[in-house]
Write an enzyme that holds these catalytic residues in place. Structure first.
Site, PDB file in Angstrom:
ATOM      1  N   GLU A 187       0.724  -1.125   0.067  1.00 43.27           N
ATOM      2  CA  GLU A 187       0.022  -0.184  -0.034  1.00 43.27           C
ATOM      3  C   GLU A 187       0.837   1.132   0.131  1.00 43.27           C
ATOM      4  O   GLU A 187       0.505   2.260  -0.758  1.00 43.27           O
ATOM      5  CB  GLU A 187      -0.658   0.049   1.474  1.00 43.27           C
ATOM      6  CG  GLU A 187      -1.850  -0.996   1.180  1.00 43.27           C
ATOM      7  CD  GLU A 187      -2.695  -1.261   2.562  1.00 43.27           C
ATOM      8  OE1 GLU A 187      -2.311  -0.599   3.611  1.00 43.27           O
ATOM      9  OE2 GLU A 187      -3.628  -1.899   2.595  1.00 43.27           O
TER      10      GLU A 187
ATOM     11  N   SER B 253      19.058  -8.512  -8.243  1.00 44.31           N
ATOM     12  CA  SER B 253      17.851  -8.615  -9.180  1.00 44.31           C
ATOM     13  C   SER B 253      18.051  -9.593 -10.362  1.00 44.31           C
ATOM     14  O   SER B 253      17.173 -10.261 -10.734  1.00 44.31           O
ATOM     15  CB  SER B 253      17.548  -7.263  -9.835  1.00 44.31           C
ATOM     16  OG  SER B 253      17.023  -6.510  -8.814  1.00 44.31           O
TER      17      SER B 253
ATOM     18  N   HIS C 181       3.501 -10.364  -9.425  1.00 44.67           N
ATOM     19  CA  HIS C 181       5.042 -10.419  -9.403  1.00 44.67           C
ATOM     20  C   HIS C 181       5.524  -9.322  -8.633  1.00 44.67           C
ATOM     21  O   HIS C 181       6.505  -9.720  -7.845  1.00 44.67           O
ATOM     22  CB  HIS C 181       5.553 -10.391 -10.840  1.00 44.67           C
ATOM     23  CG  HIS C 181       7.078 -10.787 -10.734  1.00 44.67           C
ATOM     24  ND1 HIS C 181       7.727 -11.982 -10.432  1.00 44.67           N
ATOM     25  CD2 HIS C 181       8.148  -9.674 -10.970  1.00 44.67           C
ATOM     26  CE1 HIS C 181       8.996 -11.572 -10.568  1.00 44.67           C
ATOM     27  NE2 HIS C 181       9.258 -10.519 -10.599  1.00 44.67           N
TER      28      HIS C 181
END
Length: 462
Positions: free
Chosen positions: A139, A225, A354
């Protein structure tokens, strides 16, 4: 001559080490019948550090004795057959999936590693905390307060149960969906928040994007990543643990998409040949971002790939915390006592997007996502088991949910007010003495910021 002495000492020291290692290796070879394959083996196993699957007599294949029924070929005996038959491309039946709890949280088997009551309750509390943290941080990203986030929706049991089965001495090489492992190890909510907001208290000094956690204190290597690069790193570290005779292993997590890389295959082969104590933990959640497993491979998932490389493997229900805990407990014992790699494939549907950069409703039905989120919720399933054991109540649930939300919101409010790292930190922590090219870059950056101050954030100290 004196100039060569240090070199000779190093050479002699290395040869001495190799001689000692080979001697220890030779005397530590044990028979295959003592390997651990079942829970019974796990409970009754004895310690062994090294084991080789090489033939006892390396050159026996030279003396085949004219036996036409088999061939003692390097690697092992191969039996002959007159049947012209290829191995099937598709198995008649898929590899079974180990589970302990049914969908409603009821025990369907007693074939699992017992969990202490205190540990079981902590597992549930951390699963709820991970769930709450994911909801609120997600959020926060949508509100523009952080730049990126990624949740573990549907994979809470994989995170917490696997972490609970490990020792703090074991080295963790995560992908990016294992924040729960770090949570279990004691990484605080404030540390999570500091990293996501990239403030001056962040371990990485704001250099990494959010959710790329790392902690030396918790033996948790920093998230990268780049897909699957951590797998081979875990194997190398495991080899080091083996050479040092450490009572520990490494574990590396990756998704089904990571198994489509060359790093995955190279790592498995190296681990099998060198016999290192590593646990390969694949989170098969059905999707590599928007690519379904059906577009990635034709094999029966990931578990069969372990067998192809000579690695003991198991498929488990990733929504079943007790199954995951038991599988990792056994895998750790195999890895350390036998110095062998193990592959675990956990089936757990990704019940969220994802990442915040993805909208999974574009490539899969919303109804499908909701069904998995409700019917196969790992947190709900484990809670029902706790209730059945008399370890959890409705009041405890309410109190936990309320306190978890307050704690996460407080951590975010604090992290948001902490100032960012200075511009100088972009260039530190690599060189002891900053080289001239980086000094020039820092000077150029500062001049650019002064000329175009309106284009740079005002909360980054110069």
């Amino acid at each position: 001559m004196a100039l060569y002495l240090p070199f000779l000492r190093r050479r002699i020291g290395f040869l001495g080490m190799m001689n000692s290692t080979l001697s220890n290796f030779k005397t530590s070879v044990l028979s295959e019948k003592n390997s651990i394959t079942t829970l019974s083996d796990f409970c009754n196993s004895f310690s062994r550090r090294f084991y080789s699957n090489k033939a006892d007599k390396q050159f026996d294949f030279i003396h085949n004795g004219g036996d036409s029924k088999e061939l003692n070929f390097p690697g092992g005996i191969v039996k002959f057959t007159s049947e012209l038959k290829f191995l099937a491309d598709v198995p008649e039946e898929r590899i079974h999936c180990y589970r302990v709890l049914d969908d409603s949280g009821q025990l369907i088997s007693n074939n699992f590693v017992q969990v202490d009551k205190e540990i079981a309750v902590k597992m549930y509390k951390d699963m709820v905390m991970l769930q709450t943290m994911d909801t609120i941080f997600y959020e926060a990203q949508r509100q523009g307060r952080i730049s990126f986030y990624l949740t573990a929706n549907g994979e809470e049991a994989i995170n917490i149960a696997s972490a609970a089965a490990l020792s703090m001495d074991d080295l963790v090489f995560p992908q990016y969906r294992e924040a729960g492992v770090l949570l279990w190890r004691g990484f605080t909510l404030q540390e999570f928040a500091n990293q996501c907001f990239g403030n001056k208290d962040d371990n990485g000094k704001g250099r990494q994007m959010p959710i790329h956690y790392g902690s030396n204190k918790h033996n948790y290597f920093t998230v990268a990543s780049t897909v699957a690069t951590q797998i081979s790193h875990a194997v190398g570290a495991a080899y080091s643990l083996k050479m040092d005779g450490r009572d520990a292993c490494t574990i590396t997590y990756f998704g089904d998409g990571g198994t489509s890389t060359g790093d995955f295959h190279a790592a498995l082969n190296f681990a099998a040949v060198m016999e290192v104590p590593v646990i390969f933990f694949c989170r098969n959640n059905g999707w590599a971002i928007s690519t379904p497993v059906s577009d990635q491979f034709r094999s029966d998932g990931i578990v069969v790939r372990g067998k192809a490389y000579g690695i003991r493997s198991i498929r488990v229900d990733g929504n079943d915390a007790l199954a995951v805990f038991s599988a990792v407990c056994m895998a750790r014992t195999i890895a350390i006592r036998e110095s062998k790699p193990v592959l675990i494939e956990a089936l757990a549907y990704r019940a969220g997007h994802h990442s915040t950069s993805d909208d999974s409703s574009k490539y899969r039905p919303i109804e499908e996502i909701e069904w998995w989120r409700e019917a196969q919720n790992p947190v709900t399933r484990f809670r029902e088991w706790l209730r059945g054991e008399g370890l959890w109540t409705t009041q405890a649930e309410t109190e936990l949910r309320d306190s978890a939300r307050k704690e996460v919101l407080h951590a975010i409010q604090v992290a948001e007010k902490v100032e960012k790292p200075t511009v100088k930190e972009i260039f530190t922590d690599v060189y002891d003495v900053l080289p001239s090219n980086l000094r020039d870059q820092e000077k150029s950056l500062r001049e650019t910021i002064e000329r175009h101050s309106q284009d740079y954030p005002i909360d980054v100290p110069l």
